[in-house]
Scaffold this active site. Structure first.
Site, short mmCIF file in Angstrom:
data_model
loop_
_atom_site.label_atom_id
_atom_site.label_comp_id
_atom_site.label_asym_id
_atom_site.label_seq_id
_atom_site.Cartn_x
_atom_site.Cartn_y
_atom_site.Cartn_z
N GLU A 331 0.83 -1.20 0.00
CA GLU A 331 0.00 0.00 0.00
C GLU A 331 0.87 1.25 0.00
O GLU A 331 0.57 2.24 0.68
CB GLU A 331 -0.95 -0.02 1.21
CG GLU A 331 -1.77 -1.29 1.31
CD GLU A 331 -2.75 -1.30 2.47
OE1 GLU A 331 -3.16 -0.21 2.91
OE2 GLU A 331 -3.11 -2.38 2.92
N CYS A 415 -11.33 0.43 7.29
CA CYS A 415 -10.98 1.80 7.63
C CYS A 415 -11.65 2.83 6.73
O CYS A 415 -11.93 3.96 7.15
CB CYS A 415 -9.47 1.97 7.56
SG CYS A 415 -8.71 1.30 6.07
#
Length: 652
Positions: A331, A415
């Site tokens: 990421e 999230c």
């Protein structure tokens, strides 16, 4: 029946209590720089801006009536609340799911509080109070509040830098600050202060203290905001420690070394860095914390490093949509111009965090370039992360798709949904600024109170560039309106006469005069269709262009090219691209229409991946009508291919 009557009566009392508390607080600023010594700009409370536009306010209401309700159900169904009940001793069982799942509860609570700043909603008020009831029972006597490690459920406290203890604490602190600013109650704030006091006693350079930072940055900006809310200096000092402790490899090899050492930004001190590195969300949260620190404390070396990192990002590591982060395994950021389209990670949380960082830099400097990137992130990188009906979400936001990607109502790592929710809920606080005058950062139809100045804004933005600002209270002050960097030829008048001030792209146009109630400022922001080219170093986009109009980036979906493959759509440089309002499409959008071509590969490519260049026949092409839609609206219909970067015929 009697029990039901009592329950209903108790809920009504709770709602009245929440509303009464809500009237007590007026400084509902998302980031309260009102006393920050190095801030050029001061916040405008959420309650001081009353949105009535056709773009953002309907989305905020869907956030309230759909997203927050369905996210709350997911928090229950996926065990987030159960984990807290187990930690509190209210239920038997074990802590399950991801170790950082507490953070989703905290972010949801923050979103609900910001929404309650502008909307009376007894359902949300009840749920916030119920969460606080639960958290108060979870918190240990010394202030510790992290469900996975309570009673040793999944490990010992402070034993693992990647456990996200301080990350979750940071989200709790931000929720508590929002609750205090919206309700005036000290309930959540007191809980957070006890936990923050424990963190300050545990982490630092002193004897017996842990000298490492947390693996996932977040607590830094939360501690600064807690300092702003309470005046407790040790919270600011602890934020500074967390920032300075990072970069000395105290966290060890991330995830046993199978991810690069820059993953958690512990590979090199920030002051020595000159580019964004590592996990994109972690980096953007860390930079937000650095900016918060700089708003409170002068540090020329740290400030210079932060600006170097920002400039490197803007120069070579941000997508045209405002997305950041390219590598799906870690990421993470990549090399300069490493911005692949179909495998773009561009996590929704990273776009939200980019907005947060640039908002803080704007408060520090008053420079329009930061507000420009906030705008790009809001309309494209963040907004693409939620479906038009506000029920499903993207984690990653690619710029090309083969049709196999769909939004989901929830994720194992969830999230992004509450991050979108808290951004939309707090959006009114991002439109204006105060300080040396009245600043208009983003354009939406609304009424606003900026300091002692009353304004009314009317506009069709982002589809139309006409903006009217009525000054409803007199006085001597400069009115500063942002001229977006994408806009050439803007015009500005006051009461029908030319304003005779500089109106340059990428700046704030400033009008200083003695204002009278009823004065009307008119800003015309031309919105021609723009064909954007990528830097030559971004090899994947060689010979391709992206379409944009105003702040909106566009894409082509398979549904809008007659089922053809948008990868093979080819535009002509000479063809006119025409905006058209489509109230019947995707909730009402402005699309871009043009005549183009569909490239048909030479039959000789059948079964071949490579051929000698000299023997390759020219591809043929057939006419193709193309409709481009806003990027934020893709994947809201039947699955199909999507493309942002389109071929453009050379020389034509």
């Amino acid at each position: 029946a009697d029990a039901l009557h009592v329950a209903v009566h108790d809920r009504a009392d709770a709602c009245r209590h929440f509303r009464q508390r809500a009237t007590m607080a007026t400084m509902t600023a998302v980031i309260d720089t009102s006393r920050s010594p190095r801030a050029r700009l001061r916040p405008v409370p959420i309650r001081s801006v009353r949105l009535s536009d056709d773009f953002w306010e309907p989305r905020r209401q869907l956030n309230r009536t759909v997203s927050l309700r369905e996210q709350h159900a997911q928090l229950e169904e996926t065990g987030r609340f159960q984990n807290l009940r187990v930690a509190a001793g209210l239920e038997r069982g074990s802590n399950s799911g991801k170790i950082f799942n507490d953070s989703d509860v905290h972010k949801w609570m923050e979103a609900a509080c910001w929404q309650l700043a502008t909307d009376e909603d007894p359902w949300l008020g009840e749920r916030v109070d119920a969460i606080l009831d639960l958290l108060e029972q979870v918190q240990e006597p010394d202030g510790y509040l992290f469900a996975p490690f309570i009673r040793g459920a999944r490990g010992a406290r402070w034993s693992d830098g990647e456990a996200h203890e301080l990350y979750c604490a940071g989200h709790l602190f931000q929720a508590a600050v929002a609750h205090h600013r919206v309700t005036g109650s000290d309930r959540a704030l007191s809980m957070s202060r006890r936990f923050a006091d424990l963190i300050c006693a545990t982490f630092g350079e002193g004897r017996g203290q842990l000298d490492r930072p947390d693996g996932h940055p977040e607590v830094e900006m939360a501690l600064v905001e807690l300092y702003r809310e309470t005046g407790e200096r040790r919270y600011l000092d602890q934020a500074a420690f967390q920032i300075d402790a990072r970069g000395h490899r105290r966290l060890g090899a991330p995830y046993a070394g199978w991810i690069s050492s820059d993953y958690n930004q512990d590979h090199r001190p920030i002051r020595e860095r000159d580019r964004p590195e590592g996990h994109a969300v972690r980096e953007m949260y860390l930079m937000s914390g650095v900016a918060d620190r700089l708003l409170e404390l002068a540090d020329p070396e740290l400030e210079a490093a932060q600006l170097r990192i920002w400039e490197a990002l803007a120069r070579g590591q941000v997508y045209v949509t405002g997305g950041v982060g390219v590598r799906d395994v870690s990421e993470a950021f990549g090399r300069d111009y490493e911005l692949p389209s179909e495998t773009a990670y561009a996590e929704t949380c990273a776009a939200v965090a980019l907005i947060m960082w640039n908002w803080r830099l704007l408060q520090l400097s008053g420079e329009a370039r930061f507000a420009d990137l906030v705008e790009t992130g809001l309309y494209n990188g963040m907004l693409s992360g939620v479906s038009l009906d506000a029920r499903e979400y993207f984690y990653a936001n690619p710029l090309a798709c083969d049709g196999g990607l769909k939004r989901r109502p929830w994720y194992l790592v969830a999230c992004c949904p509450p991050n979108i929710a808290r951004t939309l809920a707090s959006l009114p606080g991002y439109l204006f600024g105060a300080g040396d005058g009245v600043w208009v950062h983003q354009y939406a139809t609304c009424e606003a109170t900026v300091g002692s100045v009353e304004l009314a804004v009317r506009t069709g933005y982002p589809w139309d560039g006409g903006v009217q600002v009525e000054v409803r209270s007199g006085g001597d002050f400069p009115l500063r309106l942002r001229i977006p960097a994408w806009c050439a030829g803007a015009r500005l008048s006051v009461n029908g006469a030319d304003a005779s001030v500089a109106v340059d792209p990428g700046t704030y146009a400033s009008i200083s005069r003695t204002w009278r109630a009823g004065d009307l400022v008119e800003l015309a922001l031309p919105m021609p269709v723009r064909r954007l080219a990528a830097h030559p170093g971004l090899l994947e986009n060689t010979g391709r262009i992206a379409l944009a109009r105003g702040p909106i980036v566009y894409c082509v979906e398979q549904a809008d090219v007659g089922g053809a493959d948008p990868r093979l759509v080819q535009l002509s440089a000479a063809a006119e691209v025409t905006p058209r309002t489509r109230p019947d499409l995707l909730g009402g959008v402005t699309v871009l229409e043009t005549d183009a071509e569909q490239v048909v590969p030479d039959p000789g490519w059948e079964g071949a991946l490579y051929r000698e260049a000299g023997g390759v026949a020219a591809a043929t092409a057939r006419p193709q009508r193309v409709t481009a839609i806003p990027y934020f609206a893709w994947a809201n219909r039947d699955a199909g291919r999507m493309q942002v970067w389109l071929r453009q015929r050379a020389g034509g």
